[in-house]
Design an enzyme around this catalytic site. Structure first.
Site, mmCIF file in Angstrom:
data_model
loop_
_atom_site.group_PDB
_atom_site.id
_atom_site.type_symbol
_atom_site.label_atom_id
_atom_site.label_comp_id
_atom_site.label_asym_id
_atom_site.label_seq_id
_atom_site.Cartn_x
_atom_site.Cartn_y
_atom_site.Cartn_z
ATOM 1 N N LYS A 1 0.993 -1.101 0.028
ATOM 2 C CA LYS A 1 0.023 0.058 0.161
ATOM 3 C C LYS A 1 0.973 1.284 0.096
ATOM 4 O O LYS A 1 1.933 1.319 0.714
ATOM 5 C CB LYS A 1 -0.982 -0.037 1.323
ATOM 6 C CG LYS A 1 -1.943 0.981 1.380
ATOM 7 C CD LYS A 1 -2.680 0.825 2.674
ATOM 8 C CE LYS A 1 -4.184 1.581 2.607
ATOM 9 N NZ LYS A 1 -4.783 1.257 3.822
ATOM 10 N N SER B 1 -9.550 0.817 2.955
ATOM 11 C CA SER B 1 -8.720 1.659 2.140
ATOM 12 C C SER B 1 -7.395 0.927 1.402
ATOM 13 O O SER B 1 -6.980 1.614 0.615
ATOM 14 C CB SER B 1 -8.078 2.672 3.100
ATOM 15 O OG SER B 1 -7.341 2.226 3.803
ATOM 16 N N SER C 1 -9.529 -1.811 6.911
ATOM 17 C CA SER C 1 -8.974 -1.474 5.793
ATOM 18 C C SER C 1 -8.100 -2.602 4.965
ATOM 19 O O SER C 1 -7.591 -2.651 3.820
ATOM 20 C CB SER C 1 -8.142 -0.279 5.849
ATOM 21 O OG SER C 1 -9.000 1.066 5.772
#
Lengths: 64, 469
Positions: free
Chosen positions: B86, B162, B186
């Protein structure tokens, strides 16, 4: 703020609090900020209404 | 030794399977890296998972693995395994964007985040950085700056967030292993919607040093992968103390991978009712029942005040998140993603009394849940209330009530990350249907419990990662 605010009260709260923390809210952002503040304060009411014993300490711990 | 690799060969193995082939000399690490780069080039744009790809660094790392093996040296447990992270983990040499436009102005990171470095030291090959909600504030990764991440199983739908790029990269077969962060769900939400395993370890089990914080009270480093053993192996490489992260636990690492074969004997398992048994589509509860039936579990237990825990998580997240970005919110709100900006601005207006009471409630709730774990070892709950919604879908009907789509994707994940419990989201086998996950939840630092249950479910075929065709 534990009781549900009226739309006018909510808008007044956003305008006044934003001033106090020195946060300008542009007119085009204001409706969204008011909407999400309303959502947050509804969550806040759930937190505030819960009776906590005095001895319950805040979760984060600071180690000097 | 094979010097090329087809997609079929590449996606047939999980991360440890690829490492075993490379270590045994059946295929070169460089060939696996080329296969990963080819998949990222061919299928990456359709899912929009990557914000940057690092082909030269990846080739150099892969060649280093091949050279080590040729010289008879140990190239590490993840030798040659392609992975991606990420875009809130620092990667030396590139700027950490955290899904924002504002952070483009920052200089490149000078060193890898601790979690990234741990996997690279183990021989894994970093392929690049992955798309996400701006500053991790969202459950859908409909990022306005870098475009929405598309679900690998239906491109009209979201991948979750996310860590949406982290879920989509695994579900699309681009890489077998990714890192994400989980503050309110997330890692688990995209794992559920993309058909992958998602492990959020105990709060403080893995160092966050070198990752961009969102709401420090709840920020965890987690892993999305193709198998239980992959996420367990990654956890074992990353876990342990780090004095640079003020919330990282001083407990020594407790390896989980050696325990996966122990089965579930002796573990008391129950299904969570109450909050976790309402407010979702029937399919979400059917997925839980599918898992419970295989485990022979019928017991129901209640996590008290879970709905209030979610509310408290909302106000703490908004308050802490807004404060991290307060200077930019004051000076340049127009540069934020419209999908996060108004929520961040609202978070700056939460009264201190609410924030402090939410943190005190958190201590109370932790104590009640600890009492529950005196009677039970593993809890089952849905991960998401529904399969992936459509991109741009603002509202969704759950349990007969129309609600906002984006915040409600975390309705079952938030009460658990709120007190830092370890959770493994497992992808339930649903032929012909969109993926859905089930959460396996344990007491703090009992990652091995959920991984043992996950491994058994995987062996029985009731859960399996879904890689798009």
């Amino acid at each position: 703020m534990a009781e549900s605010p009226t739309p006018e009260e909510l808008a007044a709260y956003v305008d006044e609090t934003a001033k106090r923390v020195g946060l300008p809210i542009a007119p085009e952002h204001r409706p969204g900020v008011i909407q999400f503040t309303g959502i947050l304060l509804a969550h806040a009411a759930l937190v505030l209404e819960f009776p906590l014993p005095d001895e319950v300490e805040s979760a984060p711990v600071f180690r000097p | 030794m094979s010097v090329t690799m087809s997609r079929a060969e590449y996606v047939a193995s999980d991360a440890l399977g690829l490492a075993a082939s490379i270590r045994a000399g059946r295929v070169r690490a460089r060939a696996v890296t080329e296969a990963a780069l080819a998949q990222i080039a061919a299928r990456g744009p359709a899912v929009n998972a990557f914000t940057s790809v690092l082909p030269e660094q990846a080739r150099t790392d892969a060649e280093r693995v091949d050279a080590a093996l040729a010289a008879g040296r140990d190239a590490g447990p993840l030798a040659g395994v392609p992975f991606a992270v990420k875009d809130l983990f620092d990667v030396a040499g590139i700027t950490t964007l955290a899904g924002s436009r504002i952070n483009r102005e920052r200089p490149p990171a000078v060193r890898d985040a601790v979690a990234v470095a741990a996997l690279r030291r183990a021989g894994a090959v970093l392929m690049g950085a992955l798309n996400m909600d701006e500053y991790a504030y969202g459950f859908t990764t409909e990022n306005s700056h870098y475009g929405p991440v598309r679900n690998p199983h239906d491109s009209t739908r979201v991948a979750g967030g996310s860590s949406g790029g982290s879920g989509a990269a695994v579900g699309a077969g681009l890489v077998p292993l990714t890192l994400g962060s989980d503050t309110n769900g997330s890692v688990r939400v995209p794992a559920s919607l993309c058909g992958a395993f998602g492990l959020k370890p105990t709060y403080g089990r893995v160092s966050r040093t070198g990752s961009t914080l969102f709401a420090g009270s709840f920020d965890h480093v987690g892993t999305i992968g193709r198998s239980v053993r992959d996420v367990a192996a990654a956890l074992d490489l990353m876990q342990g103390p780090d004095p640079e992260d003020p919330v990282c636990s001083a407990r020594p690492a407790a390896p989980c991978l050696p325990l996966l074969g122990e089965g579930v004997g002796g573990l008391r398992i129950a299904v969570l009712d109450g909050h976790f048994a309402r407010g979702g589509e029937p399919a979400a509860f059917a997925a839980v029942e599918q898992v419970a039936a295989v485990l022979g579990v019928s017991r129901r237990v209640t996590m008290p005040e879970a709905h209030r825990a979610r509310a408290a998580a909302m106000v703490i997240t908004a308050s802490e998140g807004a404060n991290v970005h307060l200077a930019d919110l004051k000076r340049r709100p127009q540069d934020f993603d419209p999908l996060t900006r108004d929520r961040f601005l609202a978070g700056a207006l939460v009264p201190a009394a609410v924030y402090v009471q939410a943190q005190r409630f958190r201590a109370w709730y932790r104590a009640r849940v600890a009492e529950l774990f005196a009677e039970v070892d593993v809890l089952l709950a849905p991960t998401t209330p529904c399969p992936a919604p459509r991109i741009g879908q603002d509202r969704i009907v759950l349990d007969g009530v129309e609600v906002l789509t984006r915040p409600n994707l975390g309705v079952y994940t938030q009460p658990l990350s709120f007190i830092g419990l370890p959770v493994l989201s497992v992808p339930v086998t649903r032929p012909g249907a969109l993926p859905l996950g089930v959460q396996l939840v344990a007491a703090p630092f009992r990652e091995a419990h959920v991984l043992r249950v996950g491994a058994l479910l995987e062996a029985k075929g009731v859960v399996a990662a879904a890689v798009s065709a």
